[in-house]
Design an enzyme around this catalytic site. Structure first.
Site, mmCIF file in Angstrom:
data_model
loop_
_atom_site.group_PDB
_atom_site.id
_atom_site.type_symbol
_atom_site.label_atom_id
_atom_site.label_comp_id
_atom_site.label_asym_id
_atom_site.label_seq_id
_atom_site.Cartn_x
_atom_site.Cartn_y
_atom_site.Cartn_z
ATOM 1 C CG HIS A 199 107.386 22.326 -36.683
ATOM 2 N ND1 HIS A 199 108.262 22.017 -36.004
ATOM 3 C CD2 HIS A 199 106.769 20.940 -36.938
ATOM 4 C CE1 HIS A 199 108.526 20.731 -35.413
ATOM 5 N NE2 HIS A 199 107.727 20.176 -36.002
ATOM 6 C CB SER A 237 105.437 18.186 -34.410
ATOM 7 O OG SER A 237 106.288 17.755 -35.475
#
Length: 200
Positions: free
Chosen positions: A127, A102
């Site tokens: 993501h 992330s």
């Protein structure tokens, strides 16, 4: 057990003036190494930004090494570190040891081109931004629009640093996407995999 997790080792150095002791992170900072270990949040962001600015003030031409082992965290905290990395004159070399997920992977790819690396067994993950909101419908819509703008901004930055089109990045970030270190090289997230330290 909790006290053991918060234990910070001390190192002792001998000099002509006698012995000096440092906590391990201060000793690494003397070598221009910043360790981002754990959640990306405001506290971590403040520490990392302060260290980046301090090392730039000491010598704006020498590289700074940012070692990352993080599952990610707060987007705005990560963007503060990203902006500081881009703002300072000193080049920032990044290295993933463990995992960069992330916001951790976002900061990993933000290092100086040609100097973004991972260790062989590192795990990388990208993501789209996450968020959840409660409240009146009009307020939820405002937050959703802001989240969409943040998603577009992050997509543009991944494309810029990884040499991908925005459409490619958007497709990849649409769902959780895990990569090995070698796959991270192929995707453009990093430049190389370190099997061993370069000779100095």
């Amino acid at each position: 057990m909790r006290d053991m997790l918060q234990l910070v080792p001390m190192v002792v150095e001998q000099s002509a003036r006698g012995e000096r002791s440092f906590d391990i992170y201060s000793r690494l900072l003397r070598e221009r190494i910043i360790f981002l270990n754990g959640e990306v949040n405001d506290a971590m962001s403040g520490l990392v930004c302060a260290q980046l600015l301090f090392l730039e003030a000491e010598n704006p031409n020498r590289p700074i090494n940012l070692y990352i082992n993080s599952y990610g965290g707060v987007v705005t905290s990560g963007l503060a570190m990203y902006d500081t990395m881009q703002f300072i004159k000193a080049p920032v070399h990044t290295l993933c040891m463990g995992t960069a997920r992330s916001m951790g992977s976002f900061l990993l790819m933000a290092g100086e081109r040609g100097h973004r690396a991972a260790l062989p067994n590192a795990s990388l993950h990208v993501h789209q931004p996450l968020g959840g909101f409660q409240g009146q419908a009009s307020d939820i819509l405002i937050h959703a629009n802001e989240m969409q703008e943040t998603k577009r901004r992050i997509t543009r930055l991944y494309a810029q640093h990884c040499g991908r089109t925005e459409a490619e990045v958007e497709r990849t970030l649409d769902r959780d996407h895990f990569m090995t270190a070698q796959q991270g090289v192929e995707w453009g997230l990093i430049d190389r995999v370190f099997a061993e330290r370069d000779a100095t």
